[in-house]
Design an enzyme around this catalytic site. Structure first.
Site, mmCIF file in Angstrom:
data_model
loop_
_atom_site.group_PDB
_atom_site.id
_atom_site.type_symbol
_atom_site.label_atom_id
_atom_site.label_comp_id
_atom_site.label_asym_id
_atom_site.label_seq_id
_atom_site.Cartn_x
_atom_site.Cartn_y
_atom_site.Cartn_z
ATOM 1 N N ASN A 34 63.838 4.897 41.887
ATOM 2 C CA ASN A 34 65.473 3.955 41.704
ATOM 3 C C ASN A 34 65.463 2.458 41.419
ATOM 4 O O ASN A 34 64.933 1.569 42.431
ATOM 5 C CB ASN A 34 66.647 3.988 42.868
ATOM 6 C CG ASN A 34 67.929 3.711 43.059
ATOM 7 O OD1 ASN A 34 68.068 2.448 42.272
ATOM 8 N ND2 ASN A 34 68.476 3.338 44.291
ATOM 9 N N LYS A 89 67.552 0.432 40.977
ATOM 10 C CA LYS A 89 68.483 -0.788 41.695
ATOM 11 C C LYS A 89 68.354 -1.786 40.639
ATOM 12 O O LYS A 89 68.222 -1.320 39.244
ATOM 13 C CB LYS A 89 67.716 -1.510 42.617
ATOM 14 C CG LYS A 89 67.461 -0.371 43.935
ATOM 15 C CD LYS A 89 67.543 -0.792 45.055
ATOM 16 C CE LYS A 89 66.691 0.403 46.208
ATOM 17 N NZ LYS A 89 66.634 0.168 47.535
ATOM 18 N N HIS A 116 74.178 5.884 47.459
ATOM 19 C CA HIS A 116 73.595 5.012 47.476
ATOM 20 C C HIS A 116 74.112 4.094 48.956
ATOM 21 O O HIS A 116 75.084 4.249 49.272
ATOM 22 C CB HIS A 116 72.648 5.106 46.225
ATOM 23 C CG HIS A 116 71.771 3.775 47.267
ATOM 24 N ND1 HIS A 116 71.000 2.890 47.721
ATOM 25 C CD2 HIS A 116 70.334 4.601 47.427
ATOM 26 C CE1 HIS A 116 69.950 1.850 48.285
ATOM 27 N NE2 HIS A 116 69.281 3.519 47.548
ATOM 28 N N GLU A 174 73.477 0.866 49.771
ATOM 29 C CA GLU A 174 73.562 -0.273 49.295
ATOM 30 C C GLU A 174 74.843 0.138 48.721
ATOM 31 O O GLU A 174 75.871 -0.720 48.563
ATOM 32 C CB GLU A 174 72.629 -0.587 48.468
ATOM 33 C CG GLU A 174 71.469 -0.854 48.706
ATOM 34 C CD GLU A 174 70.041 -0.727 48.368
ATOM 35 O OE1 GLU A 174 70.440 -0.258 46.843
ATOM 36 O OE2 GLU A 174 68.929 -0.407 48.206
ATOM 37 N N GLU A 206 68.023 9.314 52.670
ATOM 38 C CA GLU A 206 67.577 7.923 52.923
ATOM 39 C C GLU A 206 68.551 7.163 54.523
ATOM 40 O O GLU A 206 68.895 6.497 54.836
ATOM 41 C CB GLU A 206 68.015 6.900 52.100
ATOM 42 C CG GLU A 206 67.163 7.568 50.803
ATOM 43 C CD GLU A 206 67.662 6.679 49.602
ATOM 44 O OE1 GLU A 206 66.444 6.935 49.085
ATOM 45 O OE2 GLU A 206 68.510 5.944 49.067
ATOM 46 N N GLY A 221 63.661 -0.516 51.933
ATOM 47 C CA GLY A 221 63.185 -1.468 51.744
ATOM 48 C C GLY A 221 62.398 -2.181 52.872
ATOM 49 O O GLY A 221 62.532 -3.684 52.423
ATOM 50 N N SER A 241 61.613 3.297 51.985
ATOM 51 C CA SER A 241 59.737 3.033 51.677
ATOM 52 C C SER A 241 58.809 3.616 51.324
ATOM 53 O O SER A 241 57.440 3.804 52.210
ATOM 54 C CB SER A 241 59.505 1.912 52.665
ATOM 55 O OG SER A 241 60.315 1.249 53.327
#
Ligand code: PGA
Length: 241
Positions: free
Chosen positions: A5, A7, A90, A92, A160, A166, A206
């Site tokens: 991904n 991003k 996701h 985000e 996730e 991250g 991560s």
């Protein structure tokens, strides 16, 4: 499956460099290798992956096929560019852009209608984990996002934990496995033993070359959705292997 991904990273030129370099490696045939570049690089990526076993996915989409939705991208447009997968829900998108389960549910249905395979992301925040709400949150995200969807054979799940995305702090393999197993059990109860057996549940948060081996050893972890470490060709190749 190992999915990258990207991003909001990589220009068209950087995408070209990445794929050209990745294609020089001997990529294993027994794994699904997926990259999800930003919309602007999908067309270029689509041409470059032809003849390789790298597959293409998008990171988001609208639920309508066309219409007055300024700034949005439709599933039909993704199909045309050769996308096979689309990441939906996701964290985000959920947290920065306020997407909720009902919107994600509409998007999943729209993707399935156009034969795009959704990668549905679910996961708890640190606060929710500390308050012992992980199971409840993951269950409700999963069931609400899949509401009224009878056939999940083309859906991939990605657990996730938000606190692991991250941050450099991955979930411990046994910690991730506990939730993956819970998800599989829930799929078994809600759908069928076959659906539970067949569905792929990726771990994300991560993942890097140093920790992937331990994570993939777990019985219910079927692959990884990787952000940061998927941006570097050498790291991504290491993850695949
Ligand atoms: P990360 O991101 O690997 O950089 O933690 C994972 C993701 O957001 O899918």
């Amino acid at each position: 499956m190992i999915a990258g991904n990207w991003k909001m990273n990589k220009t068209v030129k950087e995408t070209k460099d990445f794929i050209t370099k990745l294609k020089k490696h001997a990529l294993p045939k027994n794994k699904d290798i997926l990259i999800c570049p930003p919309f602007t690089a999908l067309s270029k990526a689509s041409g470059l992956i032809k003849g390789s076993n790298i597959q293409l996915g998008a990171q988001n989409m609208h639920y309508e096929v066309a219409g007055a939705f300024t700034g949005e991208i439709s599933p039909l447009m993704l199909k045309e560019l050769g996308c096979k997968y689309v990441i939906l829900g996701h964290s985000e998108r959920r947290h920065i852009f306020n997407e909720d389960d009902s919107l994600i549910n509409r998007k999943i249905k729209a993707a399935l209608n156009l034969k795009l395979k959704p990668i549905l992301c679910i996961g708890e925040t640190l606060d929710q984990r500390k308050k012992n709400k992980t199971e409840g949150i993951v269950k409700s995200q999963l069931l609400n996002s899949l509401k009224d969807i009878k056939d999940i054979s083309n859906i991939i799940l990605a657990y996730e934990p938000v606190w692991a995305i991250g941050t450099g702090i991955n979930a411990a393999p046994e910690q991730a496995e506990e939730i993956h197993k819970m998800i599989r059990t829930l799929i078994k109860k809600t759908y069928s033993p076959k659906a539970a057996n067949d569905i792929r549940i990726l771990y994300g948060g991560s993942v890097k070359p140093e920790n992937i081996k331990e994570l993939m050893k777990e019985q219910d972890i079927d692959g990884a959705l990787v952000g940061g470490a998927s941006l570097d060709t050498d790291k991504f190749f290491k993850l695949i292997n």
